[in-house]
Design a protein around this motif. Structure first.
Motif, PDB file in Angstrom:
ATOM      1  N   VAL A  43       0.939  -1.379  -0.131  1.00 24.49           N
ATOM      2  CA  VAL A  43      -0.203   0.033  -0.269  1.00 24.49           C
ATOM      3  C   VAL A  43       1.042   1.295  -0.001  1.00 24.49           C
ATOM      4  CG1 VAL A  43      -1.725   0.835   1.567  1.00 24.49           C
ATOM      5  CG2 VAL A  43      -1.785  -1.064   1.375  1.00 24.49           C
ATOM      6  N   GLU A  44       0.822   1.519  -0.997  1.00 27.92           N
ATOM      7  CA  GLU A  44       1.847   3.390  -1.402  1.00 27.92           C
ATOM      8  C   GLU A  44       0.887   4.154   0.156  1.00 27.92           C
ATOM      9  OE1 GLU A  44      -1.056   2.310  -2.697  1.00 27.92           O
ATOM     10  OE2 GLU A  44      -1.771   3.979  -4.284  1.00 27.92           O
ATOM     11  N   MET A  45       2.440   5.528  -0.214  1.00 30.00           N
ATOM     12  CA  MET A  45       1.419   6.094   0.763  1.00 30.00           C
ATOM     13  C   MET A  45       0.672   6.858   0.013  1.00 30.00           C
ATOM     14  SD  MET A  45       4.338   7.634   2.338  1.00 30.00           S
ATOM     15  CE  MET A  45       6.165   7.147   1.944  1.00 30.00           C
ATOM     16  N   PHE A  46      -0.665   7.359   1.352  1.00 27.55           N
ATOM     17  CA  PHE A  46      -1.725   7.984   0.651  1.00 27.55           C
ATOM     18  C   PHE A  46      -3.265   5.885   0.271  1.00 27.55           C
ATOM     19  CE2 PHE A  46       0.359  11.739  -0.149  1.00 27.55           C
ATOM     20  CZ  PHE A  46       0.441  12.459   1.159  1.00 27.55           C
ATOM     21  N   GLY A  47      -2.171   5.554   0.399  1.00 28.12           N
ATOM     22  CA  GLY A  47      -3.239   4.601  -0.230  1.00 28.12           C
ATOM     23  C   GLY A  47      -3.875   3.528   0.622  1.00 28.12           C
ATOM     24  N   GLU A  48      -4.126   4.067   2.051  1.00 26.85           N
ATOM     25  CA  GLU A  48      -4.803   3.866   3.064  1.00 26.85           C
ATOM     26  C   GLU A  48      -4.856   4.626   3.765  1.00 26.85           C
ATOM     27  OE1 GLU A  48      -5.760   0.790   6.438  1.00 26.85           O
ATOM     28  OE2 GLU A  48      -3.879   1.793   6.686  1.00 26.85           O
ATOM     29  N   ASN A  49      -6.106   5.556   4.665  1.00 23.63           N
ATOM     30  CA  ASN A  49      -6.371   6.128   5.157  1.00 23.63           C
ATOM     31  C   ASN A  49      -7.138   6.119   6.655  1.00 23.63           C
ATOM     32  OD1 ASN A  49      -4.702   8.613   3.765  1.00 23.63           O
ATOM     33  ND2 ASN A  49      -6.557   8.299   2.208  1.00 23.63           N
ATOM     34  N   ALA A  50      -6.384   5.970   7.442  1.00 21.67           N
ATOM     35  CA  ALA A  50      -7.385   5.116   8.878  1.00 21.67           C
ATOM     36  C   ALA A  50      -8.123   6.638   9.523  1.00 21.67           C
ATOM     37  CB  ALA A  50      -5.921   5.302   9.780  1.00 21.67           C
ATOM     38  N   ASP A  51      -8.426   8.090   9.176  1.00 20.51           N
ATOM     39  CA  ASP A  51      -9.354   8.536   9.114  1.00 20.51           C
ATOM     40  C   ASP A  51      -9.569   9.484   8.524  1.00 20.51           C
ATOM     41  OD1 ASP A  51     -10.931  10.807  11.017  1.00 20.51           O
ATOM     42  OD2 ASP A  51      -8.994  11.515  11.832  1.00 20.51           O
ATOM     43  N   PRO A  52     -10.160   9.350   7.366  1.00 21.15           N
ATOM     44  CA  PRO A  52     -10.618   9.483   5.791  1.00 21.15           C
ATOM     45  C   PRO A  52     -10.862  11.684   6.147  1.00 21.15           C
ATOM     46  CG  PRO A  52     -11.846   7.342   5.837  1.00 21.15           C
ATOM     47  CD  PRO A  52     -10.773   7.791   7.437  1.00 21.15           C
ATOM     48  N   THR A  53     -11.507  11.347   6.969  1.00 21.60           N
ATOM     49  CA  THR A  53     -12.985  12.729   6.144  1.00 21.60           C
ATOM     50  C   THR A  53     -11.245  14.217   7.436  1.00 21.60           C
ATOM     51  OG1 THR A  53     -13.639  11.739   9.143  1.00 21.60           O
ATOM     52  CG2 THR A  53     -14.531  12.215   7.491  1.00 21.60           C
ATOM     53  N   ASN A  54     -10.594  13.572   7.981  1.00 20.73           N
ATOM     54  CA  ASN A  54      -9.412  14.298   8.336  1.00 20.73           C
ATOM     55  C   ASN A  54      -7.956  14.237   8.104  1.00 20.73           C
ATOM     56  OD1 ASN A  54     -11.735  15.530  10.530  1.00 20.73           O
ATOM     57  ND2 ASN A  54     -11.653  14.109  12.033  1.00 20.73           N
ATOM     58  N   SER A  55      -7.784  12.967   8.001  1.00 22.14           N
ATOM     59  CA  SER A  55      -6.138  13.306   7.591  1.00 22.14           C
ATOM     60  C   SER A  55      -5.448  11.724   6.314  1.00 22.14           C
ATOM     61  CB  SER A  55      -6.068  12.562   8.428  1.00 22.14           C
ATOM     62  OG  SER A  55      -5.994  12.896   9.804  1.00 22.14           O
ATOM     63  N   LYS A  56      -4.895  12.022   5.840  1.00 23.52           N
ATOM     64  CA  LYS A  56      -4.414  11.021   4.739  1.00 23.52           C
ATOM     65  C   LYS A  56      -2.924  10.888   5.762  1.00 23.52           C
ATOM     66  CE  LYS A  56      -5.518  13.071   0.345  1.00 23.52           C
ATOM     67  NZ  LYS A  56      -6.715  12.309  -0.723  1.00 23.52           N
ATOM     68  N   ASP A  57      -3.179   9.855   4.906  1.00 25.39           N
ATOM     69  CA  ASP A  57      -1.749   8.602   6.211  1.00 25.39           C
ATOM     70  C   ASP A  57      -0.414   8.833   5.152  1.00 25.39           C
ATOM     71  OD1 ASP A  57      -3.946   8.397   7.840  1.00 25.39           O
ATOM     72  OD2 ASP A  57      -3.938   6.209   7.253  1.00 25.39           O
ATOM     73  N   LEU A  58       0.368   9.411   5.748  1.00 29.32           N
ATOM     74  CA  LEU A  58       1.547   9.508   5.262  1.00 29.32           C
ATOM     75  C   LEU A  58       2.698   8.255   5.503  1.00 29.32           C
ATOM     76  CD1 LEU A  58       3.559  11.262   3.561  1.00 29.32           C
ATOM     77  CD2 LEU A  58       4.581  12.145   5.383  1.00 29.32           C
ATOM     78  N   LYS A  59       1.934   7.368   4.971  1.00 29.79           N
ATOM     79  CA  LYS A  59       2.961   5.654   5.722  1.00 29.79           C
ATOM     80  C   LYS A  59       3.091   5.168   4.481  1.00 29.79           C
ATOM     81  CE  LYS A  59      -0.941   3.622   7.582  1.00 29.79           C
ATOM     82  NZ  LYS A  59      -2.033   3.832   6.079  1.00 29.79           N
ATOM     83  N   GLU A  60       3.392   3.978   4.283  1.00 26.30           N
ATOM     84  CA  GLU A  60       3.672   2.990   3.418  1.00 26.30           C
ATOM     85  C   GLU A  60       3.362   1.497   4.056  1.00 26.30           C
ATOM     86  OE1 GLU A  60       6.100   2.320   0.219  1.00 26.30           O
ATOM     87  OE2 GLU A  60       8.191   3.505   1.376  1.00 26.30           O
ATOM     88  N   CYS A  61       2.941   0.530   3.195  1.00 23.69           N
ATOM     89  CA  CYS A  61       2.631  -0.308   4.110  1.00 23.69           C
ATOM     90  C   CYS A  61       2.995  -2.009   3.621  1.00 23.69           C
ATOM     91  CB  CYS A  61       1.008  -1.095   4.575  1.00 23.69           C
ATOM     92  SG  CYS A  61       0.528   0.756   5.287  1.00 23.69           S
ATOM     93  N   PHE A  62       3.182  -3.526   3.692  1.00 25.86           N
ATOM     94  CA  PHE A  62       2.801  -4.049   3.023  1.00 25.86           C
ATOM     95  C   PHE A  62       2.434  -5.002   3.874  1.00 25.86           C
ATOM     96  CE2 PHE A  62       4.316  -8.212   2.551  1.00 25.86           C
ATOM     97  CZ  PHE A  62       4.131  -8.773   1.690  1.00 25.86           C
ATOM     98  N   ASP A  63       1.709  -5.120   3.292  1.00 29.67           N
ATOM     99  CA  ASP A  63       0.357  -6.580   4.397  1.00 29.67           C
ATOM    100  C   ASP A  63       0.540  -8.299   3.951  1.00 29.67           C
ATOM    101  OD1 ASP A  63      -0.612  -3.928   5.694  1.00 29.67           O
ATOM    102  OD2 ASP A  63      -2.589  -3.341   3.905  1.00 29.67           O
ATOM    103  N   PHE A  64      -0.080  -8.678   4.513  1.00 32.26           N
ATOM    104  CA  PHE A  64       0.452  -9.847   4.664  1.00 32.26           C
ATOM    105  C   PHE A  64      -0.737 -11.341   5.532  1.00 32.26           C
ATOM    106  CE2 PHE A  64       3.240 -12.835   7.088  1.00 32.26           C
ATOM    107  CZ  PHE A  64       3.686 -11.621   7.548  1.00 32.26           C
ATOM    108  N   GLY A  65      -1.110 -12.281   5.336  1.00 36.15           N
ATOM    109  CA  GLY A  65      -2.328 -13.085   6.458  1.00 36.15           C
ATOM    110  C   GLY A  65      -1.718 -14.501   5.882  1.00 36.15           C
ATOM    111  N   PRO A  66      -2.535 -15.181   6.264  1.00 34.03           N
ATOM    112  CA  PRO A  66      -1.887 -16.791   6.407  1.00 34.03           C
ATOM    113  C   PRO A  66      -1.831 -17.420   4.762  1.00 34.03           C
ATOM    114  CG  PRO A  66      -4.398 -16.384   7.730  1.00 34.03           C
ATOM    115  CD  PRO A  66      -3.751 -15.086   7.132  1.00 34.03           C
ATOM    116  N   GLU A  67      -1.297 -18.406   4.994  1.00 32.62           N
ATOM    117  CA  GLU A  67      -0.603 -18.675   3.143  1.00 32.62           C
ATOM    118  C   GLU A  67      -2.073 -19.304   2.915  1.00 32.62           C
ATOM    119  OE1 GLU A  67       1.165 -17.514   2.144  1.00 32.62           O
ATOM    120  OE2 GLU A  67       3.551 -18.699   1.917  1.00 32.62           O
TER     121      GLU A  67
END
Ligand SMILES: O=C(O)CCC(=O)C(=O)O
Ligand SMILES: [Fe+2]
Length: 335
Positions: free
Chosen positions: A100-124
């Motif tokens: 997920v690139e910068m601003f690709g997920e915003n945890a509080d979308p009405t107030n903030s954009k998230d300046l972070k990048e992520c890598f997400d995974f789960g059980p195989e």
């Protein structure tokens, strides 16, 4: 949690909660080796009823594995953006695994954009089954990445299972209360990188906007940079300072629902003005996709009516993701 069906009592209106200026540190060793599970449960109870957060020390997870996982996170994010974009989360459809690139997920979308990048995974899982259950996307160029991350994920799952036993005891429930709800749970592992911010920093762009976690329990490893903030009952943001050798543990919406608000899924955010990059590694354990969460009878009375409608874990979590991942609207439309 912003389900409009729920009561939205500002938690600061709940007079019985104590405020806090520090997140409590709890030695969970006696829970893990069973030499003092009930006394740990008592500390957990205070922490989750008043703060929603705790630090766990003496957790038994090898420091080397934590260090190796941070090293893999650094190696991953150091890759060129176009390499990372090849693993974009949108490729995985509703499995929601990938970059997920910068601003690709915003945890509080009405107030903030998230300046972070992520890598997400789960059980195989070899094939897409349902939201959060499907194949992972692994970077082929990074030696040891998949093996290290899967080992970390498994050890987090084991630790979370034991912590949920402690939480059951803390609520005077049978120790195995959660077992049937987590026989095949949604688990979600995330690597996070927050670049430092400088100049004028305002709420509209911060590391991660204020939010509660959707699931049951979060186990967070953070580096030594700092920037995590947790709201206390006076509405003051208290820093979750890095404490070497600990994990930050917090509960999510599902446990707040189960306890009819007695346990607090507390609001938190990240603001990184340290001048350094910050890395963190949260692990989320939710519950089986179809597990139903609603206030237990013991927390409902005429003077304390139910504040929450029943939700299934999967529907609640997916709802939160739809709210925070702009790309997901297209994914769902194409299904
Ligand atoms: O990076 C952190 O310290 C917190 C991350 C977080 O709150 C989340 O991913 O839900
Ligand atoms: Fe969070």
């Amino acid at each position: 949690m912003t389900n409009s069906d729920l009561v939205h009592l500002d938690d600061r209106l709940r007079a019985q909660r104590q405020s806090f200026d520090k997140i409590p540190i709890i030695d969970i060793g006696p829970l893990l080796d069973n030499t003092g599970a009930l006394s740990v449960a008592k500390e957990i109870r205070w922490a989750f009823a008043n703060v929603g957060f705790m630090y766990a020390k003496n957790h038994g997870v090898p420091a080397q594995l934590v260090d190796d996982t941070f090293a893999q996170a650094r190696a991953f994010f150091k890759q060129p953006l176009e390499e990372k974009m090849k693993l974009h989360i949108a490729n995985s459809g509703i499995a929601l695994h990938g970059y997920v690139e910068m601003f690709g997920e915003n945890a509080d979308p009405t107030n903030s954009k998230d300046l972070k990048e992520c890598f997400d995974f789960g059980p195989e899982r070899p094939a897409l089954e349902r939201p959060f259950f499907g194949p992972n996307q692994w970077p082929s160029a990074l030696l040891g990445f998949r093996a290290t991350l899967l080992a970390y994920h498994q050890i987090m799952k084991d630790l979370a299972t034991k912590l949920l036993q402690g939480i059951a005891l803390s609520l005077d429930l049978p120790r195995d209360f959660f077992n049937s709800k987590i026989s095949d749970p949604i688990t979600y592992q995330r690597l996070l990188r927050y670049p430092p911010q400088s100049g004028r920093v305002e709420e509209k762009i911060i590391g991660i906007g204020a939010h509660t976690d959707a699931g049951n329990l979060t186990i967070l490893a953070q580096d030594s940079v700092g920037g995590l903030q947790v709201m206390n009952r006076e509405g003051v943001w208290v820093e979750g300072v890095p404490i070497a050798g600990t994990f930050v543990i917090n509960i999510g919406d599902l446990l707040q629902i189960l306890t009819n608000g007695m346990y607090l899924a507390n609001s938190h955010r990240v603001v990184n003005v340290s001048g350094r990059e910050r890395y963190s590694i949260p692990f989320f354990i939710d519950a089986n996709y179809d597990a139903v969460f609603e206030p237990l009878d013991r927390y409902v009375s005429p003077s304390n009516p139910s504040r929450y409608l029943p939700v299934t874990c999967g529907a609640h979590k997916l709802g939160e993701f739809v709210r925070t991942f702009p790309h997901l609207e297209n994914v769902l439309r194409e299904r």
